[in-house]
Design a protein around this motif. Structure first.
Motif, mmCIF file in Angstrom:
data_model
loop_
_atom_site.group_PDB
_atom_site.id
_atom_site.type_symbol
_atom_site.label_atom_id
_atom_site.label_comp_id
_atom_site.label_asym_id
_atom_site.label_seq_id
_atom_site.Cartn_x
_atom_site.Cartn_y
_atom_site.Cartn_z
ATOM 1 N N ASP A 164 0.834 -1.212 0.000
ATOM 2 C CA ASP A 164 0.000 0.000 0.000
ATOM 3 C C ASP A 164 0.866 1.259 0.000
ATOM 4 O O ASP A 164 0.593 2.224 -0.735
ATOM 5 C CB ASP A 164 -0.918 -0.008 1.215
ATOM 6 N N GLN A 168 1.302 4.335 -2.820
ATOM 7 C CA GLN A 168 1.197 5.759 -2.524
ATOM 8 C C GLN A 168 2.458 6.512 -2.940
ATOM 9 O O GLN A 168 2.388 7.626 -3.507
ATOM 10 C CB GLN A 168 0.934 5.952 -1.028
ATOM 11 N N ARG A 169 3.609 5.926 -2.674
ATOM 12 C CA ARG A 169 4.866 6.604 -3.020
ATOM 13 C C ARG A 169 5.084 6.659 -4.523
ATOM 14 O O ARG A 169 5.749 7.546 -5.041
ATOM 15 C CB ARG A 169 6.028 5.901 -2.329
ATOM 16 N N LYS A 171 2.694 7.201 -6.639
ATOM 17 C CA LYS A 171 1.872 8.310 -7.114
ATOM 18 C C LYS A 171 2.584 9.655 -6.962
ATOM 19 O O LYS A 171 2.435 10.545 -7.806
ATOM 20 C CB LYS A 171 0.550 8.341 -6.361
#
Length: 426
Positions: A164, A168-169, A171
């Motif tokens: 997860d 996120q990183r 993006k």
């Protein structure tokens, strides 16, 4: 004038105080000795009552008791014969006959019956020990599988969070697409490994149920937080007192008793008959009394082959006894050396930094989030931490299993189960 002398009384008081202090210290030391067998005591005692193998051994022991009582009974029962004849001479007679055990067959068979009873008792004791050892080892394997599955669940949660965070990183551009794919691959691998661990736990649980299917009565205790004690706390029994050697000795004694039974069977026993009655010939009636003795002649079958066979069985029993003694000594030395080595290694691992799994994984994740640790390096170090933690669990489990093997080889497993720890060897 009498003068007081406090010095002797002071010495006495000091001596009493020291004695009470030593007594209190020794009592406290004895009371603080860990009883590592306490969690297993009731489950194993319940296991002995429902395990099929132990029940078979118990039934064999009950049968041996009955056979021992039967062997001590008289060999021959009296026989009653009634005879009536109506002819020129009318005869009415009754005959009572009894074979006399003059060769000592009953005594020889009673001795063999007691020897067979000791064989059954030794086999029952050995079966209880082997069943307890088997259950303890399967239980420890189940505890290992459960803890590995729980550790694998933590690994799966870490990989899920890592996946997860990687998404996120990605993006925000902190990591590249290949690094994101690496996190996804790591999550998939963790899911497959977790499925394997769950399957292993189910297989071991089935093996435990095969020993006793009453899960409400046989409730496995939780995994102990302490290590098993040193072998010095449970000194091994003498080789002659080990259960497997006792069984071999009992079988050898039974084979010797069988020789005496075969020898006594070669000797014929006489049959004594007493006849009484009435014989009437016309108007004359006479009372008759007769005594007869008959002895079988061992001509066609002398019984020599049975004696030879019994002696050969006795020779084989002696050889088996010698072999059992050699195997018992070798098994004890091997079990003792292996246990001490595994116990030392497991204790060293637990006291080292390698056992700090939670702290290390938290630090690795913190460094990765801060960008001080690359994604591939983080995965390599995390995998190493997980593998080390799993190896530590395996090492601790091996130490406990080696402890059970040592107790079995030393003939002290039942003593340990009963809590008789610091008992000297007989």
């Amino acid at each position: 004038m009498a003068s007081s002398s406090p010095a002797p009384w002071g010495a006495v008081c000091l001596l009493c105080a020291l004695s009470l202090g030593m007594l209190f210290s020794s009592t406290l030391h004895a009371s603080t000795q860990p009883d590592t067998s306490a969690p297993w005591r009731e489950p194993i005692r319940a296991l002995w009552t429902i395990n099929p193998d132990v029940q078979v051994a118990r039934a064999d022991l009950d049968a041996a008791y009955a056979r021992a009582r039967a062997a001590d009974q008289p060999l021959y029962n009296p026989a009653l014969a009634l005879e009536a004849e109506n002819a020129d001479v009318d005869r009415r007679t009754a005959q009572l006959s009894l074979t006399l055990d003059v060769s000592g067959k009953r005594r020889a068979r009673a001795t063999q019956g007691q020897a067979e009873l000791r064989v059954a008792q030794a086999a029952y004791d050995l079966q209880r020990q082997l069943t307890a050892q088997q259950w303890l080892k399967v239980w420890s394997t189940l505890s290992l599988a459960t803890r590995q599955r729980e550790l694998g669940q933590q690994r799966l949660a870490l990989m899920q969070r890592f996946d997860d965070l990687a998404a996120q990183r990605l993006k925000v551009g902190d990591i590249s697409s290949p690094e994101r794919d690496l996190a996804g691959l790591a999550l998939g691998e963790a899911q497959m490994q977790q499925a394997t661990l769950v399957g292993n736990e189910a297989a071991v649980r089935a093996a435990l149920l095969a020993l006793a299917d009453d899960t409400h009565t046989i409730a496995p205790p939780p995994w102990p937080h302490s290590f098993p004690p040193s072998t010095a706390s449970m000194a091994p029994r003498a080789v002659a007192d080990l259960p497997q050697v006792v069984l071999a000795q009992a079988r050898e004694a039974s084979a010797d008793a069988a020789i005496r039974v075969a020898q006594r069977n070669r000797l014929p026993d006489p049959t004594v008959s007493l006849t009484g009655g009435r014989v009437r010939a016309g108007p004359v009636t006479d009372r008759v009394i007769g005594v007869s003795v008959s002895v079988p002649l061992p001509v066609l079958n002398s019984g020599r082959a049975d004696v030879d066979a019994a002696r050969a069985d006795a020779d084989a029993a002696i050889a088996k006894l010698q072999g059992e003694r050699l195997r018992a000594r070798a098994a004890l030395q091997e079990a003792q050396a292996r246990y001490e080595a595994l116990r030392t290694a497991a204790a060293s691992f637990q006291n080292s930094r390698a056992a700090a799994f939670q702290e290390r994984t938290a630090l690795q994740e913190k460094l990765w989030r801060a960008g001080e640790l690359g994604t591939s390096d983080y995965l390599v170090q995390l995998k190493q931490s997980l593998d080390t933690a799993l190896s530590g669990l395996e090492l601790e489990n091996q130490a406990w299993q080696a402890w059970f093997d040592y107790l079995t080889a030393a003939g002290r497993l039942n003593d340990w189960i009963d809590g008789r720890m610091q008992e000297a060897a007989p």
